[in-house]
Motif scaffolding. Structure first.
Motif, short mmCIF file in Angstrom:
data_model
loop_
_atom_site.label_atom_id
_atom_site.label_comp_id
_atom_site.label_asym_id
_atom_site.label_seq_id
_atom_site.Cartn_x
_atom_site.Cartn_y
_atom_site.Cartn_z
N VAL A 59 0.79 -1.23 0.00
CA VAL A 59 0.00 0.00 0.00
C VAL A 59 0.83 1.29 0.00
CG1 VAL A 59 -1.98 -1.11 1.11
CG2 VAL A 59 -0.23 -0.01 2.52
N THR A 60 2.14 1.19 -0.07
CA THR A 60 2.96 2.40 -0.07
C THR A 60 2.86 3.12 -1.41
OG1 THR A 60 4.92 1.18 -0.80
CG2 THR A 60 4.62 1.48 1.58
N GLN A 61 3.45 4.31 -1.46
CA GLN A 61 3.34 5.13 -2.66
C GLN A 61 4.00 4.48 -3.87
OE1 GLN A 61 5.11 8.71 -1.28
NE2 GLN A 61 7.19 8.01 -1.58
N ASN A 62 4.96 3.62 -3.68
CA ASN A 62 5.58 2.88 -4.78
C ASN A 62 5.32 1.38 -4.64
OD1 ASN A 62 6.76 5.20 -5.89
ND2 ASN A 62 8.45 5.07 -4.44
N GLY A 63 4.25 1.04 -3.95
CA GLY A 63 3.98 -0.35 -3.64
C GLY A 63 3.31 -1.13 -4.75
N ASP A 64 2.96 -2.36 -4.41
CA ASP A 64 2.37 -3.29 -5.37
C ASP A 64 1.10 -2.75 -6.02
OD1 ASP A 64 4.40 -5.01 -4.69
OD2 ASP A 64 3.17 -6.27 -3.37
N TYR A 65 0.20 -2.19 -5.22
CA TYR A 65 -1.07 -1.72 -5.78
C TYR A 65 -0.86 -0.56 -6.75
CZ TYR A 65 -3.27 -4.56 -2.13
OH TYR A 65 -3.66 -5.58 -1.32
N ILE A 66 -0.01 0.37 -6.39
CA ILE A 66 0.26 1.51 -7.27
C ILE A 66 0.94 1.03 -8.55
CG2 ILE A 66 1.53 3.68 -7.51
CD1 ILE A 66 -0.93 3.84 -5.63
N LYS A 107 -1.42 -0.84 -15.69
CA LYS A 107 -2.65 -0.87 -16.48
C LYS A 107 -2.62 0.20 -17.55
CE LYS A 107 -5.95 -2.96 -13.34
NZ LYS A 107 -7.17 -2.79 -12.55
N ARG A 108 -2.10 1.35 -17.18
CA ARG A 108 -2.04 2.45 -18.13
C ARG A 108 -0.80 2.37 -19.02
NH1 ARG A 108 -4.33 8.12 -18.22
NH2 ARG A 108 -2.98 9.12 -19.76
N PHE A 109 0.31 1.91 -18.45
CA PHE A 109 1.58 1.78 -19.18
C PHE A 109 2.08 0.35 -19.03
CE2 PHE A 109 1.28 6.12 -17.47
CZ PHE A 109 1.29 6.85 -18.65
N PRO A 110 1.63 -0.58 -19.85
CA PRO A 110 1.94 -2.00 -19.69
C PRO A 110 3.44 -2.33 -19.66
CG PRO A 110 0.22 -1.70 -21.31
CD PRO A 110 0.72 -0.34 -20.96
#
Length: 174
Positions: A64-71, A77-80
């Protein structure tokens, strides 16, 4: 947002209750970790395996961090073609150096928050001492553990890469 949420309590305390002389002294002392060699941080490594960090929930924070897995997933998704880390040694080294930089920053903040907590306790501001201590754990201790966790994952990644001499199908560093 994360920094603002965690810096507001200590900022309010410093602005309203901390003597200016002590503030300058605390800032000066807190800058010392910036000059620590990376080898010092390596000696402070909490565990030698990622299991230690997973028991403390660091792997969840990593998501959940700013450079984490979710981000990273949202960015992909936008830049594959985006990857937080590539299979080149320079990419691994860059991220490795970044972990040391972040750890030194949060170590400096840890020292400042700790000194501020000590001041609050010595002046019987127990509520403030509690709030600043909790903030110190959330904003400084866990981020430092996260940097150690990332370095361990980078080490495992490098070892795996050397052993197979090929790039693994998937690697998630952050």
């Amino acid at each position: 947002i994360w920094s603002v949420i965690n810096l507001v309590p200590v900022s309010v305390f410093c602005y309203t209750l901390l003597d200016l002389t002590w503030l300058y002294a605390f800032i000066g002392i807190s800058l010392l970790p910036m000059f620590f060699p990376n080898s010092f941080l390596n000696k402070m490594q909490l565990g030698k395996t990622t299991a230690t960090y997973k028991k403390l929930g660091v792997d969840i924070i990593n998501k959940v961090t700013q450079n984490g897995d979710y981000i990273n997933r949202l960015v992909r998704k936008r830049f594959p073609a985006y990857r937080a880390i590539t299979y080149q040694r320079s990419s691994v080294n860059k991220l490795l150096q970044q972990t040391y930089m972040y750890e030194k920053f949060h170590f400096m903040m840890f020292v400042f928050f700790g000194l501020t907590t000590g001041y609050a306790l010595s002046h019987h501001y127990f509520g403030w001492a509690f709030i600043i201590s909790i903030t110190n754990v959330v904003y400084n201790i866990y981020p430092n553990l996260l940097q150690q966790y990332i370095r361990l994952k980078l080490l495992l990644f490098s070892q795996k890469r050397k052993a197979t001499n090929t790039a693994p199908a998937k690697f998630t560093c952050r």
